[in-house]
Design an enzyme around this catalytic site. Structure first.
Site, PDB file in Angstrom:
ATOM      1  N   SER A 181     -51.077 -23.848  39.576  1.00 15.45           N
ATOM      2  CA  SER A 181     -50.880 -24.240  40.969  1.00 15.45           C
ATOM      3  C   SER A 181     -49.453 -24.079  41.455  1.00 15.45           C
ATOM      4  O   SER A 181     -49.203 -24.153  42.654  1.00 15.45           O
ATOM      5  CB  SER A 181     -51.309 -25.696  41.157  1.00 15.45           C
ATOM      6  OG  SER A 181     -52.693 -25.816  40.952  1.00 15.45           O
TER       7      SER A 181
ATOM      8  N   GLU B 264       0.781  -1.226   0.000  1.00 11.60           N
ATOM      9  CA  GLU B 264       0.000   0.000   0.000  1.00 11.60           C
ATOM     10  C   GLU B 264       0.817   1.282   0.000  1.00 11.60           C
ATOM     11  O   GLU B 264       0.372   2.304  -0.525  1.00 11.60           O
ATOM     12  CB  GLU B 264      -0.934   0.002   1.235  1.00 11.60           C
ATOM     13  CG  GLU B 264      -1.968  -1.094   1.249  1.00 11.60           C
ATOM     14  CD  GLU B 264      -2.999  -0.924   0.147  1.00 11.60           C
ATOM     15  OE1 GLU B 264      -3.530   0.195  -0.018  1.00 11.60           O
ATOM     16  OE2 GLU B 264      -3.274  -1.910  -0.562  1.00 11.60           O
TER      17      GLU B 264
END
Length: 884
Positions: free
Chosen positions: A526, A124
């Protein structure tokens, strides 16, 4: 007239050509004229150049001034923290999941090997260490190329510093304006940060394809290696990608990527980073990657995402913010037990599939592959791979997606994802289809299948698993499977800390991400009754207190409500212990009326079951919705003696710098700070938790719930080697079934029901459906975590009572009807008092037929009215309760 000029401009030795006969002027005059002309010409050129340079300088100065005024602050990059992955680890330190918007593993500059840096610099920006942020020659060359191509060939000339500016502070467009700003910022950042810091920003920010940002994540994605393990050709591979990751795909664009990689290697060689010999070796290496199947993916080491880690994501996103969770690089230490989580998943899945196969309706996956794609193995495999079907199910064996390739007269041939074809193919035999019926287009059910073709058609996508022998696991055949329509959830946690060790929010996370353990609000039925009894016990009642079990009628805006027991029987005056063991609805309602629903509601809210319980009597039977997660945490407080438990899936959260930002356990442990302890001594942990219930009440309730398991509604379902207490729950029409139980150290709960509530059938009860799930899980949990008798608090006085009548018995009494009950020291219990909640049975309300045939008794209620009740309870009767 020329004298002054000539005198001032005479040459001491004029050129010889001026004496030529052709020259008709005096020598000195000619010389002066020519010199004046030359000076004027050169002066004009000089002036033009000077003014041009001045104009250019002024223009550039103006441009840089205009574009440099409102640029983003480059100084912020010095404190920049890039978005990074948040990772979740199990209690055993195993990586189990990760979350990120950008998959990035931050690597400081000093941890990135020089080889990797050199590869990117060669690819680069070879002058990175010498330029001042921009490369004028590169910019000029790019401009020339653009002019020559008429704008068609526009290549970048950005340095690494400029790319950092573009990625962090600017847009990615190619306008001249952005380039000017880029150069300005690059020059500024070069003065603010050193080269290594700039390179660190670049190599952690760049996108390198495959959802990988930064070199560390890319190294893991493409090679399943750390940066320090990369060879030069692999570093060059990564350095080839920033230009255009999609154009250099390691499989689809393999040749192009190989060419680019070799170019980078050549640049590394020319720049002196690798020797000629190393270059020859590295350039000869083949292009290998995870995507090409050369390395195992790091994802293979991660278990499939499940309900547990997704719930962590949901909770931490609420606590820290979604942005911080997905980008903050958090390290999360989860409470999950890697060994017990698969046990929990399988325990629930077995029960759900067992129910589904009992219903016997074939639904399949609902997915199909077009017939024209079935002729080629490559085509149908690609089509199957693209379909979204669950791939995270393991029940007895792993479940695989498959496609029906051919339907014969008896059997069906299938192609299986991830399983190689064999001679003759893979087949589903006719007998494997005979458990189910197919639903027709009109909604009706067909007759029970006789052959495979009665259930499946060519192109159908199905789930299959291997059927194997129990003895040695040898293969028998492939068998059809389907995700059950019925769903459910399971959760288990430590009763002392609230640490969730297992959680399963449904049959398959990939089929449905809805977590039914934490997100599904269901009627607990319950299983809520213990909170009514807890309120009563703290209000002066005892396990031997007598409450009338007789018919009730209540006027409501919707009409007269006549609740009933699940057995459709009434049992007369009965001790509290029996009421909870046998899940008596009518006793619970009368008790709630005596204590007051406002008191019951305050208990439910104190235990975290509800934020606000509506004070209506139906809620004493669990009609208001809550979650399994909240119920299990509340039961943990019964088990630990009444101390506050805050359930959690996370032990600790650390930020990207390793600082602890959350810790669940806030108990005091001074011994934990010591360098060592004497042999045989354990650290002393001081509990600083809030007490939500009197410890004697907690023990009394635990003892009564132990009776539920020993001889009550859960007696046939739970059989474990340590004491277990718990409570079943079944709602109206069995739309939801529950069981929540606990040992001395682990609480676990289960519920099962359809996502859109409807009846599970007449035979569905909490004990019969959720009891086996609890049994399977706890049989393994006890092997690992142990268990023992429930701790008896100080202040308990034990008295023998008759559990049928509540009468006091002698200290030496024995027999099935004798139970040793805990009473509070100093509070002499009064036996024989009967409570009925103030209800009387209506004169025109008939008893059910079963009771009418048995001897009845007349009793006097607390209001002085008469009521007729049935015979003494039969303890062989199963009564799971519900919303009647």
């Amino acid at each position: 007239m020329f004298r002054p000029f000539v005198a001032a401009s005479c040459f001491d030795d004029p050129p010889s050509f001026l004496y030529s006969p052709r020259v008709r002027v005096f020598p000195k005059v000619a010389v002066a004229f020519l010199f004046r002309f030359i000076l004027s010409f050169l002066g004009g050129i000089f002036t033009t150049l000077t003014m041009s340079i001045g104009m250019v300088a002024l223009t550039f100065g103006a441009l840089f001034w205009v574009y440099g005024r409102d640029l983003p602050s480059h100084e912020s990059l010095a404190q920049y923290t890039p978005p990074t992955i948040s990772r979740i680890y199990s209690g055993q330190g195993r990586l189990i999941d990760e979350f990120a918007t950008e998959r990035r593993l931050f690597a400081p500059a000093n941890t990135i090997p020089d080889l990797v840096k050199q590869a990117f610099i060669s690819a680069e920006d070879k002058n990175f260490y010498t330029h001042e942020g921009y490369d004028l020659r590169g910019i000029a060359a790019a401009a020339v190329d653009a002019v020559k191509s008429g704008g068609r060939d526009v290549r970048g000339a950005s340095t690494i510093t400029q790319q950092v500016m573009k990625n962090f502070l600017l847009s990615g467009d190619r306008r001249a304006e952005r380039k000017i700003k880029e150069i300005i910022l690059a020059a500024r950042i070069e003065k603010a940060l050193d080269k290594e810091k700039i390179l660190e920003l670049y190599m952690n920010e760049i996108f390198l394809g495959q959802n990988s940002y930064g070199v560390a994540a890319a190294s893991q994605t493409y090679f399943n290696k750390t940066l320090s393990e990369l060879a030069p050709h692999e570093a060059a591979f990564l350095a080839s990608l920033p230009k255009a990751p999609s154009d250099y795909h390691p499989v689809r664009r393999k040749d192009r990527l190989l060419s680019r990689r070799n170019f980078v290697l050549r640049e590394m060689n020319e720049n002196g980073y690798i020797t000629d010999a190393a270059y020859e070796i590295e350039v000869a290496e083949p292009l290998r990657s995870v995507q090409n199947g050369d390395f195992e993916s790091f994802k293979e080491e991660l278990p499939p995402r499940d309900y547990f880690t997704d719930e962590i994501r949901r909770q931490l996103s609420e606590n820290f913010g979604e942005g911080e969770f997905f980008t903050g690089g958090l390290t999360v230490r989860a409470t999950i037990d890697n060994e017990m989580q698969p046990v929990a998943a399988e325990a629930l899945r077995i029960q759900l599939e067992q129910y589904d196969r009992g219903v016997g309706v074939w639904r399949g996956t609902g997915k199909k592959i077009p017939l024209d794609q079935l002729g080629s193995e490559e085509n149908w495999r690609a089509a199957l791979d693209a379909l979204r079907v669950p791939r995270d199910i393991t029940l007895e064996n792993k479940w695989y997606p498959a496609v029906v390739l051919e339907v014969g007269s008896q059997d069906a041939r299938i192609g299986i994802e991830g399983v190689d074809e064999v001679d003759g193919g893979h087949w589903i035999p006719a007998k494997d289809a005979q458990w189910a019926r197919k639903r027709l287009a009109d909604g009706k059910l067909a007759d029970r299948a006789q052959v495979a073709g009665d259930l499946v058609e060519q192109g159908d996508v199905v789930l299959v698993r291997k059927m194997t022998t129990d003895d040695d696991g040898s293969f028998i055949r492939w068998t059809l499977r389907q995700v059950p329509e019925v769903q459910g959830a399971f959760v288990a946690m430590d009763v002392n800390t609230g640490r969730v060790i297992s959680m399963q929010g449904g049959f398959s996370y990939q089929d449905s991400v809805f977590n039914r353990a934490t997100q599904a609000n269901r009627q607990p039925g319950s299983s809520f009754k213990p909170f009514v009894y807890a309120a009563a016990l703290d209000s002066g009642y005892s396990p031997a207190t007598i409450v009338v079990d007789a018919p009730i009628e209540i006027d409501t805006p919707q009409g007269v409500w006549r609740p009933r027991n699940s057995s459709n029987k009434f049992y007369g005056p009965t001790p509290l212990r029996t009421g909870i063991e046998q899940s008596r609805n009518l006793m619970t309602i009368r008790l709630a009326q005596e204590v007051g629903m406002d008191v019951v509601g305050s208990y439910a809210e104190r235990f975290g079951v509800y934020d606000d319980l509506s004070p209506v009597l139906a809620n004493a039977l669990g009609s208001q919705e809550t979650t399994l997660y909240q119920m299990a945490a509340a039961y943990a407080m019964f088990a630990n003696g009444g101390e506050r438990v805050q359930p959690t899936l996370v032990d600790r959260v650390q930020d990207r710098y390793g600082r602890t930002v959350y810790q669940h356990d806030e108990r005091i442990c001074n011994d934990c700070k010591l360098a060592d302890l004497a042999a045989g001594l354990a650290p002393r942990v001081i509990s600083n938790r809030e007490r939500v219930m009197d410890p004697i009440t907690a023990y009394q309730l635990t003892s009564m719930m132990k009776g539920v398991v020993d001889r009550g509604t859960a007696a046939g379902a739970i059989n474990l080697p340590v004491p277990i207490a718990g409570k079943t729950g079944t709602t109206n029409d069995a739309k939801d079934v529950w069981f929540i139980g606990f040992s001395s150290n682990i609480v676990a709960g289960c519920y099962i029901g359809f996502d859109t509530p409807r009846s599970l059938g007449r035979s569905a009860y909490g004990a019969g459906m959720c009891g086996p799930v609890f049994q399977r899980f706890m049989s393994q949990a006890i092997k690992k975590y142990g268990g023992g008798p429930f701790s008896v608090p100080d202040g308990c006085v034990f008295i023998n009572i008759d559990r049928f009548t509540g009468a006091r018995l002698s200290d030496g009494a024995s027999g099935k009807n004798v139970v040793s009950e805990c009473f509070r020291e100093g509070e002499e219990p009064i036996f024989g008092i009967t409570f009925d909640g103030g209800f009387a049975m209506g004169a025109d309300l008939p008893l059910v037929e079963d009771v009418a045939r048995a001897p009845a008794r007349q009793v006097t209620t607390s209001t002085g009215r008469k009521a007729v009740v049935g015979p003494k309870a039969s303890f062989g009767t199963l009564s799971s309760g519900g919303l009647y």
